[in-house]
Design an enzyme around this catalytic site. Structure first.
Site, PDB file in Angstrom:
ATOM      1  N   ASN A 387       0.661  -1.175  -0.038  1.00 31.48           N
ATOM      2  CA  ASN A 387      -0.026  -0.043   0.023  1.00 31.48           C
ATOM      3  C   ASN A 387       0.937   1.259  -0.099  1.00 31.48           C
ATOM      4  O   ASN A 387       1.181   1.917  -1.130  1.00 31.48           O
ATOM      5  CB  ASN A 387      -0.912  -0.082   1.163  1.00 31.48           C
ATOM      6  CG  ASN A 387      -2.057   0.934   1.013  1.00 31.48           C
ATOM      7  OD1 ASN A 387      -1.804   2.009   0.471  1.00 31.48           O
ATOM      8  ND2 ASN A 387      -3.061   0.831   1.835  1.00 31.48           N
ATOM      9  N   ASP A 388       1.159   1.821   1.107  1.00 26.61           N
ATOM     10  CA  ASP A 388       2.197   3.001   1.291  1.00 26.61           C
ATOM     11  C   ASP A 388       3.433   2.840   0.339  1.00 26.61           C
ATOM     12  O   ASP A 388       3.709   4.123  -0.224  1.00 26.61           O
ATOM     13  CB  ASP A 388       2.751   2.951   2.644  1.00 26.61           C
ATOM     14  CG  ASP A 388       1.416   3.150   3.720  1.00 26.61           C
ATOM     15  OD1 ASP A 388       0.364   3.612   3.169  1.00 26.61           O
ATOM     16  OD2 ASP A 388       1.605   2.684   4.869  1.00 26.61           O
ATOM     17  N   VAL A 389       3.937   1.668  -0.046  1.00 25.41           N
ATOM     18  CA  VAL A 389       5.164   1.850  -0.830  1.00 25.41           C
ATOM     19  C   VAL A 389       4.866   1.985  -2.189  1.00 25.41           C
ATOM     20  O   VAL A 389       5.779   1.926  -3.021  1.00 25.41           O
ATOM     21  CB  VAL A 389       6.003   0.552  -0.822  1.00 25.41           C
ATOM     22  CG1 VAL A 389       6.424   0.224   0.754  1.00 25.41           C
ATOM     23  CG2 VAL A 389       5.292  -0.763  -1.085  1.00 25.41           C
ATOM     24  N   VAL A 390       3.553   1.992  -2.701  1.00 27.47           N
ATOM     25  CA  VAL A 390       3.222   2.445  -4.096  1.00 27.47           C
ATOM     26  C   VAL A 390       2.511   3.490  -3.969  1.00 27.47           C
ATOM     27  O   VAL A 390       1.864   4.059  -5.262  1.00 27.47           O
ATOM     28  CB  VAL A 390       2.287   0.954  -4.871  1.00 27.47           C
ATOM     29  CG1 VAL A 390       3.550   0.064  -4.947  1.00 27.47           C
ATOM     30  CG2 VAL A 390       1.348   0.659  -3.869  1.00 27.47           C
ATOM     31  N   SER A 428       0.008   2.801   7.399  1.00 27.72           N
ATOM     32  CA  SER A 428       0.492   4.247   7.939  1.00 27.72           C
ATOM     33  C   SER A 428      -0.744   5.047   8.333  1.00 27.72           C
ATOM     34  O   SER A 428      -0.904   6.213   8.829  1.00 27.72           O
ATOM     35  CB  SER A 428       1.437   4.784   7.117  1.00 27.72           C
ATOM     36  OG  SER A 428       0.660   5.163   6.061  1.00 27.72           O
TER      37      SER A 428
END
Lengths: 461, 104
Positions: A387-390, A428
């Site tokens: 999720n957050d890493v993309v 996050s």
């Protein structure tokens, strides 16, 4: 055996232990020899433990043996049983134990109230404080990753409050070290303050930053062990503790750098002026769902598919199904790569461990720098549990808490398929703009079930 | 004590060990970061020997209780750290063995 001979034997065994530890860690730093590395280090631990029983003038053997047996049994069984996905929090827990043990050594020595030299008592106090912070902080990190503590606890002036806690612990510690007041109450005060500080320092840090925090506490414990090693005049503890302290510090920096943040930012940005809540949930557009059969066709007739796995894949235990799906695609001539963000999962390398468990060959796994240019030529970017890493807001939204973090450019692929359990935000708590893009389709469902559907869909093509 | 580690000798040990730790980590590929962190977590389980001596020399009940907890936690650190690291590295071995048939 007389005391001199026993001491000599113990010192020799510690020298051997230090050698085995360093060689073990060295071997662990290459995939080929890694497996034997832990065996070397384990042998070192065994040697040191056995020879320490020769230490002259010791008492309480029954209690020592009982504590070792019970502690070993509890940790051994829990370590064997824990699922690979839950490894990070177990490391946090065991690390906290080490910090607690260092603090316990300091406590025993300080409660004795014997007159220690200024250097020794100073190191005992500092090591004790660091160990206690590592202990309580690691337990909070464990609780957060295990899902026992869900909320980040924040209030105004928290930083100042924490600073005061630490200052108070140091002030009391200085009283002990200088010999001004070495009463049991002051000693208790130091440890209570340090424990509370560890809790208060860790509570406001978001779950996504936990890997960095665990690594930091790992380094903390190493330092605490080194300091207490000096207090106990124990070379094995000084060497092993210092090696871990410096290695852990470097590892922490590498992790923080992977997120394009400074360590201070990780530790203190959880509260303050960022206003995390205000920056979330302002994404225009809607999420567009898709059926598994359509995704199957899209991938089967594509040239190149890049899989972006995240912690969600690990939780769903979907790595085996995903690899099965990829093998089908490879047989059809589709080029498949896995793109691993440095902080995918809960720790750097965590995702590689899980993919290795499923049998994915290394040459198909690429890291961020290698793969980012390739997304533009990919027909499908399959996001599974990441999720957050993309999240493209890390590139373009300065108000976002993750702004500046290097991300995988999955949004550049021709089609982006997101396998996701529901519509919630990431770990996050930040809304993901990727999900709302025109070229993005959502495949709702549990990671494992969705992967199984895709396997059927590709087989049916 | 046969060997007394004085301040300056301790500093020498400290400095050399710090460089050693730094050098070991500096050349490690990202894929091994988690196992290595776990491995270093195991290594500081050596705190066990200090906790044993502390408990061995404990006199009052309070010291004994704290010492007991210390040895218990240190043993947990060492044993847990070993098992977890060993399990992770075990998979690396098998994935290497499977690597050749896996690539077409």
């Amino acid at each position: 055996m007389n005391a001199t001979a026993a001491n000599w034997l113990i010192q020799c065994s510690y020298l051997l232990t230090a050698f085995l530890f360093v060689m073990g860690l060295k071997r662990m730093s290459s995939p080929v020899t890694a497996r034997s590395g832990i065996v070397w280090a384990g042998a070192g631990m065994l040697v040191a433990t056995l020879f320490t029983f020769l230490e002259p003038g010791m008492d309480n053997y029954i209690w020592i043996i009982t504590a070792i047996v019970v502690g070993t049994a509890v940790a051994w069984i829990s370590g064997k049983r824990v699922a690979m996905t839950n490894m990070p929090q177990m490391i946090a827990l065991y690390n906290g134990f080490g910090g607690g043990a260092a603090a316990a050594i300091a406590a025993v020595e300080l409660y004795k109230g014997e007159h220690l030299s200024l250097v020794v008592s100073t190191l005992a106090v500092i090591g004790g404080i660091i160990g206690a912070v590592s202990f309580s902080g690691s337990l909070i990190a464990f609780g957060k990753l295990q899902g026992l503590i869900r909320k980040s606890f924040r209030f105004g002036g928290q930083q100042v409050f924490n600073l005061l806690l630490l200052a108070a612990a140091l002030a009391l510690g200085a009283m002990i070290a200088s010999g001004y007041n070495v009463s049991a109450n002051v000693v208790t005060g130091v440890f209570v303050l340090a424990l509370v500080f560890g809790v208060m320092m860790t509570l406001p840090i978001g779950g996504a930053d936990m890997p960095v925090v665990i690594s930091l506490y790992n380094a903390f414990t190493g330092l605490a062990v080194a300091f207490e090693g000096f207090v106990m005049q124990n070379a094995a503890m000084i060497i092993a503790g210092t090696v871990v302290g410096s290695a852990g510090t470097l590892l922490t920096q590498l992790m923080a750098r992977a997120m394009n943040r400074s360590l201070g930012n990780v530790l203190f940005s959880g509260f303050g002026d960022t206003g995390g809540a205000a920056a979330t949930g302002e994404v225009a557009g809607s999420m567009k769902p898709i059926e598994a059969s359509d995704v199957g066709v899209m991938m089967a007739f594509g040239q190149k598919v890049i899989v972006v796995p995240g912690y969600g894949m690990a939780v769903a235990q979907a790595q085996h199904k995903v690899w099965e799906l990829c093998q089908l695609l490879i047989e059809r001539g589709v080029q498949v790569r896995f793109a691993i963000h440095p902080v995918a999962g809960r720790m750097p390398g965590h995702m590689n461990v899980l993919l290795a468990e499923a049998g994915v060959p290394y040459d198909l796994i690429a890291d961020l720098d290698e793969i980012n240019a390739e997304f533009e030529t990919a027909d499908v970017a399959l996001i599974i549990g990441a999720n957050d890493v993309v999240n493209p807001v890390a590139r373009n939204d300065k108000s976002s808490p993750i702004y500046g973090m290097p991300i995988l450019n999955a949004d550049k692929a021709k089609n982006v398929i997101v396998i996701k359990r529901g519509q919630g935000a990431g770990f996050s708590g930040i809304e993901n703009a990727l999900f709302y893009l025109d070229n993005t389709r959502m495949l709702y469902g549990d990671g494992q079930a969705a992967a199984a559907q895709l396997i059927q869909a590709v087989k049916a093509v | 004590m046969v060997v007394t580690i004085t301040g300056i000798v301790a500093l020498y040990i400290f400095m050399l060990a710090a460089f050693t730790g730094y050098e070991i980590i500096a050349k490690v590929p990202v894929i091994l970061h988690t196992p290595l962190m776990s491995g270093s977590n195991f290594v500081h389980g050596i705190v066990l020997v200090g906790a044993m001596v502390a408990l061995g020399n404990a006199d009052s009940t309070l010291e004994k209780v704290i010492g007991f907890i210390g040895v218990f936690m240190a043993a947990g650190n060492a044993a847990g750290g070993y098992v977890v690291t060993e399990r992770m590295l075990e998979m690396f071995k098998s994935s290497g063995a499977r690597k050749k048939p896996g690539t077409h």
